[in-house]
Write a protein that holds these residues in place. Sequence first.
Motif, short mmCIF file in Angstrom:
data_model
loop_
_atom_site.label_atom_id
_atom_site.label_comp_id
_atom_site.label_asym_id
_atom_site.label_seq_id
_atom_site.Cartn_x
_atom_site.Cartn_y
_atom_site.Cartn_z
N ARG A 1 0.55 131.20 63.05
CA ARG A 1 1.33 130.17 62.13
C ARG A 1 3.19 130.98 61.68
NH1 ARG A 1 -3.12 130.43 57.99
NH2 ARG A 1 -3.01 132.21 58.84
N ASP A 2 2.98 131.71 61.86
CA ASP A 2 4.63 132.34 60.68
C ASP A 2 5.37 132.49 62.06
OD1 ASP A 2 3.90 134.08 62.86
OD2 ASP A 2 4.15 135.77 60.76
N ILE A 3 5.65 131.81 63.33
CA ILE A 3 6.04 131.75 64.79
C ILE A 3 6.23 130.03 65.24
CG2 ILE A 3 7.21 132.25 67.02
CD1 ILE A 3 6.31 135.52 66.10
N ARG A 4 7.42 129.42 65.42
CA ARG A 4 7.79 128.25 67.05
C ARG A 4 8.51 129.09 67.48
NH1 ARG A 4 4.66 127.34 62.30
NH2 ARG A 4 5.22 125.79 61.00
N PHE A 5 7.91 128.39 68.88
CA PHE A 5 8.20 128.27 69.91
C PHE A 5 8.62 126.81 70.34
CE2 PHE A 5 4.61 131.08 69.33
CZ PHE A 5 5.65 132.12 69.93
N VAL A 6 10.66 126.65 69.83
CA VAL A 6 11.18 125.57 70.70
C VAL A 6 11.85 125.40 72.16
CG1 VAL A 6 13.09 124.00 70.03
CG2 VAL A 6 11.01 125.21 68.42
N PRO A 7 11.60 124.26 73.18
CA PRO A 7 12.26 124.26 73.84
C PRO A 7 13.17 123.81 73.87
CG PRO A 7 10.37 122.87 73.81
CD PRO A 7 10.95 123.27 72.35
N VAL A 8 13.82 125.26 75.29
CA VAL A 8 15.32 125.63 75.32
C VAL A 8 15.83 124.56 76.80
CG1 VAL A 8 17.29 127.18 75.50
CG2 VAL A 8 15.81 127.53 74.30
N THR A 9 16.70 123.62 76.81
CA THR A 9 18.09 122.47 77.84
C THR A 9 18.42 123.66 77.98
OG1 THR A 9 18.66 121.60 75.97
CG2 THR A 9 16.51 120.88 76.70
N GLY A 10 19.06 123.70 78.83
CA GLY A 10 20.20 124.22 79.40
C GLY A 10 20.11 125.73 79.94
N LEU A 11 19.85 126.21 80.24
CA LEU A 11 19.25 127.13 81.05
C LEU A 11 18.62 127.42 82.02
CD1 LEU A 11 18.14 129.75 77.27
CD2 LEU A 11 20.69 129.23 79.06
N PRO A 12 18.71 128.53 83.59
CA PRO A 12 18.20 128.54 84.09
C PRO A 12 16.59 128.70 83.68
CG PRO A 12 19.36 130.12 83.95
CD PRO A 12 19.78 129.19 82.64
N PRO A 13 15.44 128.64 84.83
CA PRO A 13 14.00 128.72 84.00
C PRO A 13 13.92 130.28 84.37
CG PRO A 13 13.83 128.20 86.05
CD PRO A 13 15.06 127.74 85.53
N SER A 14 12.80 130.79 83.47
CA SER A 14 12.40 131.82 83.87
C SER A 14 10.92 132.16 84.89
CB SER A 14 11.30 132.49 82.53
OG SER A 14 10.80 133.54 82.26
N THR A 15 11.06 132.74 85.39
CA THR A 15 9.97 133.33 87.16
C THR A 15 9.75 134.89 87.21
OG1 THR A 15 12.05 131.95 88.08
CG2 THR A 15 9.54 133.00 89.09
N GLN B 1 10.39 129.66 59.21
CA GLN B 1 11.43 130.08 57.96
C GLN B 1 12.97 129.12 58.60
OE1 GLN B 1 10.21 129.10 55.60
NE2 GLN B 1 7.54 129.72 56.38
N HIS B 2 12.66 129.10 59.86
CA HIS B 2 14.01 129.00 60.53
C HIS B 2 14.79 127.23 60.64
CE1 HIS B 2 18.06 129.08 62.95
NE2 HIS B 2 17.90 130.22 62.59
N ALA B 3 15.67 127.41 60.41
CA ALA B 3 16.50 126.16 60.34
C ALA B 3 16.23 124.76 61.93
CB ALA B 3 17.49 125.57 59.93
N PHE B 4 16.04 125.27 63.26
CA PHE B 4 15.50 125.54 63.55
C PHE B 4 14.10 124.76 64.59
CE2 PHE B 4 19.32 126.35 66.93
CZ PHE B 4 20.30 125.86 65.87
N ALA B 5 13.47 125.03 63.53
CA ALA B 5 11.36 125.52 63.50
C ALA B 5 11.30 123.62 64.13
CB ALA B 5 11.31 126.28 62.93
N ASP B 6 11.85 122.90 63.52
CA ASP B 6 11.72 121.86 62.86
C ASP B 6 11.88 121.07 64.44
OD1 ASP B 6 9.89 122.48 60.67
OD2 ASP B 6 11.33 121.76 59.46
N ARG B 7 13.07 121.47 65.40
CA ARG B 7 13.26 120.92 66.10
C ARG B 7 12.28 120.87 67.56
NH1 ARG B 7 19.89 122.38 67.50
NH2 ARG B 7 20.41 122.47 65.86
N ASP B 8 12.46 119.13 68.10
CA ASP B 8 11.52 119.36 69.06
C ASP B 8 12.62 120.38 70.32
OD1 ASP B 8 10.00 117.28 68.37
OD2 ASP B 8 11.21 115.50 68.27
N GLU B 9 13.80 120.81 70.25
CA GLU B 9 13.70 121.14 71.23
C GLU B 9 15.49 121.61 70.96
OE1 GLU B 9 16.68 118.09 74.01
OE2 GLU B 9 15.03 118.76 74.69
N VAL B 10 16.06 123.06 71.50
CA VAL B 10 17.97 122.91 71.07
C VAL B 10 17.76 123.51 72.70
CG1 VAL B 10 16.81 124.77 69.04
CG2 VAL B 10 16.68 125.65 71.24
N SER B 11 19.61 123.84 72.59
CA SER B 11 19.62 123.52 73.79
C SER B 11 20.66 125.41 73.85
CB SER B 11 21.53 122.75 73.61
OG SER B 11 22.38 123.12 72.42
#
Length: 294
Positions: A256-270, A175-185
């Motif tokens: 279905r009730d969660i969206r996982f949106v790629p984040v740019t500008g952060l170090p990767p997770s390892t 339901q969040h406003a960012f849920a439909d984005r292809d990515e966030v920064s």
Amino acid sequence: MAGLETRELECFLVLAEELHFGRTGERLYVSQGRVSQLLRSLERRIGARLVERTNRRVALTPLGERFRDSLQPAYAQLSAVVEQARAEARGVTGVLRLGFQGPADECVVSAIRTFESRFPSCTTELTELPLNDPFSALRRGEVDAAIVLLPVEEPDLLVAATFPAEQQHIAISAQHAFADRDEVSAEDLADLHLIAPASPAPTYWQDAQTPPRTPSGRPIPRASTVTTLQEAITRTAAGQGAMLLCGPTAQHHARRDIRFVPVTGLPPSTLGLTYPRAAETSQLRAFAATLAEA
């Protein structure tokens, strides 16, 4: 069996798989001429042709096919016996207790399977670690090694192997406003409230998983702290905050009730394999080597 060379058998099995003398030589690190020599020697011992070779193709004879089908399981068993003896000689036996955070993804499971097949005298036991406490089980001796999110800046712990770096994703309510984005920064994170691991995780480790500021210095609010990943996922679905996760973990928890949106500008997770420097064993060195190969 008098005078039988295992190198001849290995060469035949690889050739039966590749049906190409050049590729067989590459896999065995020998020349094509050496492959032909080993094959001729084996055929002389048997007294019949096993392989038909022309300018256009390489094929097994009917006898060669039957010999391959009978030889493969016997050779595999022989190899296992030799590898087990080598493992026992190197002390790679017993039980290796592995702790891990979150889901054990395909890379982890594949490495464990390879390790157990390579060292059949050593089995592994898996224990899930709390999200907020990556190191205590190691220090209490409850696990021998742990696969945890980096960084690890503990003087008494060694990072023996690392996994491929993964892009970070933000888990947010559908339901969040960012849920439909292809990515966030990374700068967009200042408009979210991040769920963070609770103590006793060290502050530097908490900040690496939940950055307190964006790259430009804007503060990133924190919603709450959690002790388990499942708790964080549930709060995210309820709209009580957002959480940073690596790509494979996000895929594992798709709902279905969660969206996982790629984040740019952060170090990767390892992820990394860590264990106490003072408690290194043949088991741990062998498992670390297996992970490095994978």
